[in-house]
Design a protein around this motif. Structure first.
Motif, PDB file in Angstrom:
ATOM      1  N   LEU A   7      62.820   3.196 -40.470  1.00 48.57           N
ATOM      2  CA  LEU A   7      61.378   3.016 -40.391  1.00 48.57           C
ATOM      3  C   LEU A   7      60.722   4.386 -40.342  1.00 48.57           C
ATOM      4  O   LEU A   7      60.946   5.160 -39.411  1.00 48.57           O
ATOM      5  CB  LEU A   7      61.014   2.216 -39.139  1.00 48.57           C
ATOM      6  CG  LEU A   7      59.546   1.917 -38.942  1.00 48.57           C
ATOM      7  CD1 LEU A   7      59.028   1.021 -40.061  1.00 48.57           C
ATOM      8  CD2 LEU A   7      59.343   1.238 -37.603  1.00 48.57           C
ATOM      9  N   LEU A   8      59.948   4.713 -41.382  1.00 46.48           N
ATOM     10  CA  LEU A   8      59.167   5.942 -41.407  1.00 46.48           C
ATOM     11  C   LEU A   8      57.751   5.569 -41.018  1.00 46.48           C
ATOM     12  O   LEU A   8      57.092   4.805 -41.714  1.00 46.48           O
ATOM     13  CB  LEU A   8      59.149   6.572 -42.798  1.00 46.48           C
ATOM     14  CG  LEU A   8      60.391   7.262 -43.275  1.00 46.48           C
ATOM     15  CD1 LEU A   8      60.173   7.849 -44.661  1.00 46.48           C
ATOM     16  CD2 LEU A   8      60.837   8.336 -42.321  1.00 46.48           C
ATOM     17  N   HIS A   9      57.311   6.096 -39.909  1.00 46.24           N
ATOM     18  CA  HIS A   9      55.956   5.816 -39.445  1.00 46.24           C
ATOM     19  C   HIS A   9      55.103   7.022 -39.824  1.00 46.24           C
ATOM     20  O   HIS A   9      55.149   8.052 -39.162  1.00 46.24           O
ATOM     21  CB  HIS A   9      55.966   5.583 -37.940  1.00 46.24           C
ATOM     22  CG  HIS A   9      54.662   5.118 -37.422  1.00 46.24           C
ATOM     23  ND1 HIS A   9      54.507   4.620 -36.169  1.00 46.24           N
ATOM     24  CD2 HIS A   9      53.426   5.067 -37.978  1.00 46.24           C
ATOM     25  CE1 HIS A   9      53.248   4.298 -35.982  1.00 46.24           C
ATOM     26  NE2 HIS A   9      52.576   4.566 -37.064  1.00 46.24           N
ATOM     27  N   SER A  38      66.671   2.884 -36.417  1.00 49.22           N
ATOM     28  CA  SER A  38      66.338   4.277 -36.738  1.00 49.22           C
ATOM     29  C   SER A  38      64.892   4.367 -37.197  1.00 49.22           C
ATOM     30  O   SER A  38      64.443   3.578 -38.026  1.00 49.22           O
ATOM     31  CB  SER A  38      67.241   4.804 -37.854  1.00 49.22           C
ATOM     32  OG  SER A  38      68.550   4.946 -37.382  1.00 49.22           O
ATOM     33  N   SER A  39      64.186   5.330 -36.621  1.00 51.01           N
ATOM     34  CA  SER A  39      62.799   5.532 -37.026  1.00 51.01           C
ATOM     35  C   SER A  39      62.459   7.013 -36.922  1.00 51.01           C
ATOM     36  O   SER A  39      63.123   7.769 -36.218  1.00 51.01           O
ATOM     37  CB  SER A  39      61.846   4.708 -36.162  1.00 51.01           C
ATOM     38  OG  SER A  39      61.865   5.165 -34.834  1.00 51.01           O
ATOM     39  N   LEU A  40      61.417   7.376 -37.626  1.00 51.77           N
ATOM     40  CA  LEU A  40      60.978   8.762 -37.648  1.00 51.77           C
ATOM     41  C   LEU A  40      59.460   8.774 -37.765  1.00 51.77           C
ATOM     42  O   LEU A  40      58.890   8.098 -38.622  1.00 51.77           O
ATOM     43  CB  LEU A  40      61.607   9.486 -38.842  1.00 51.77           C
ATOM     44  CG  LEU A  40      61.435  10.980 -38.945  1.00 51.77           C
ATOM     45  CD1 LEU A  40      62.016  11.699 -37.733  1.00 51.77           C
ATOM     46  CD2 LEU A  40      62.108  11.490 -40.215  1.00 51.77           C
ATOM     47  N   LEU A  41      58.820   9.524 -36.885  1.00 53.95           N
ATOM     48  CA  LEU A  41      57.377   9.690 -36.938  1.00 53.95           C
ATOM     49  C   LEU A  41      57.057  10.860 -37.859  1.00 53.95           C
ATOM     50  O   LEU A  41      57.596  11.961 -37.680  1.00 53.95           O
ATOM     51  CB  LEU A  41      56.814   9.946 -35.538  1.00 53.95           C
ATOM     52  CG  LEU A  41      55.322  10.211 -35.446  1.00 53.95           C
ATOM     53  CD1 LEU A  41      54.508   9.035 -35.989  1.00 53.95           C
ATOM     54  CD2 LEU A  41      54.933  10.513 -34.006  1.00 53.95           C
ATOM     55  N   TYR A  61      54.333  14.953 -29.535  1.00 52.63           N
ATOM     56  CA  TYR A  61      55.255  14.114 -30.311  1.00 52.63           C
ATOM     57  C   TYR A  61      56.496  14.915 -30.707  1.00 52.63           C
ATOM     58  O   TYR A  61      56.707  15.212 -31.888  1.00 52.63           O
ATOM     59  CB  TYR A  61      54.549  13.567 -31.563  1.00 52.63           C
ATOM     60  CG  TYR A  61      53.279  12.823 -31.257  1.00 52.63           C
ATOM     61  CD1 TYR A  61      53.314  11.555 -30.692  1.00 52.63           C
ATOM     62  CD2 TYR A  61      52.038  13.396 -31.519  1.00 52.63           C
ATOM     63  CE1 TYR A  61      52.139  10.870 -30.398  1.00 52.63           C
ATOM     64  CE2 TYR A  61      50.858  12.717 -31.234  1.00 52.63           C
ATOM     65  CZ  TYR A  61      50.917  11.461 -30.671  1.00 52.63           C
ATOM     66  OH  TYR A  61      49.758  10.780 -30.382  1.00 52.63           O
ATOM     67  N   PRO A  62      57.329  15.260 -29.735  1.00 55.04           N
ATOM     68  CA  PRO A  62      58.542  16.015 -30.076  1.00 55.04           C
ATOM     69  C   PRO A  62      59.435  15.182 -31.004  1.00 55.04           C
ATOM     70  O   PRO A  62      59.542  13.975 -30.852  1.00 55.04           O
ATOM     71  CB  PRO A  62      59.202  16.260 -28.719  1.00 55.04           C
ATOM     72  CG  PRO A  62      58.623  15.237 -27.803  1.00 55.04           C
ATOM     73  CD  PRO A  62      57.275  14.888 -28.331  1.00 55.04           C
ATOM     74  N   GLY A  63      60.009  15.846 -31.969  1.00 52.53           N
ATOM     75  CA  GLY A  63      60.869  15.143 -32.914  1.00 52.53           C
ATOM     76  C   GLY A  63      60.132  14.626 -34.133  1.00 52.53           C
ATOM     77  O   GLY A  63      60.756  14.234 -35.116  1.00 52.53           O
TER      78      GLY A  63
END
Length: 89
Positions: A7-9, A38-41, A61-63
């Motif tokens: 999931l790419l947010h 798995s997700s990535l902001l 928003y670390p990461g």
């Protein structure tokens, strides 16, 4: 979203309402997506944010990946971050 491998947010980092929009989306996703997915902001349009704003976003928003979709090097950095995530099972 619940069946996605990743999931790419993607949010507009230059939008003044970004934090509120992100909070609402995260709440909805909590109900739909497994906690271990798995997700990535991705903080897009970072080219519209000044240096102090970028530093504040990095701290809050670390990461998260800060990028401008217009910058080839930023998109390449996103690909590298995506490759670091666990493979779907």
């Amino acid at each position: 979203a619940a069946e996605a491998d990743l999931l790419l947010h993607v949010v507009d980092a230059s939008d003044a309402a970004m934090a509120d929009q992100l909070a609402v989306t995260r709440e909805v996703l909590r109900e739909l997506v497994p906690a271990d997915q798995s997700s990535l902001l991705v903080l897009n349009k970072i080219d519209r944010v000044d240096e102090a704003g970028r530093a504040a976003l990095a701290e809050r928003y670390p990461g998260a990946v800060q990028l401008s979709a217009k910058a080839v090097t930023d998109v390449a950095a996103l690909r590298r971050e995506m490759s670091k995530l666990p493979a779907p099972q």
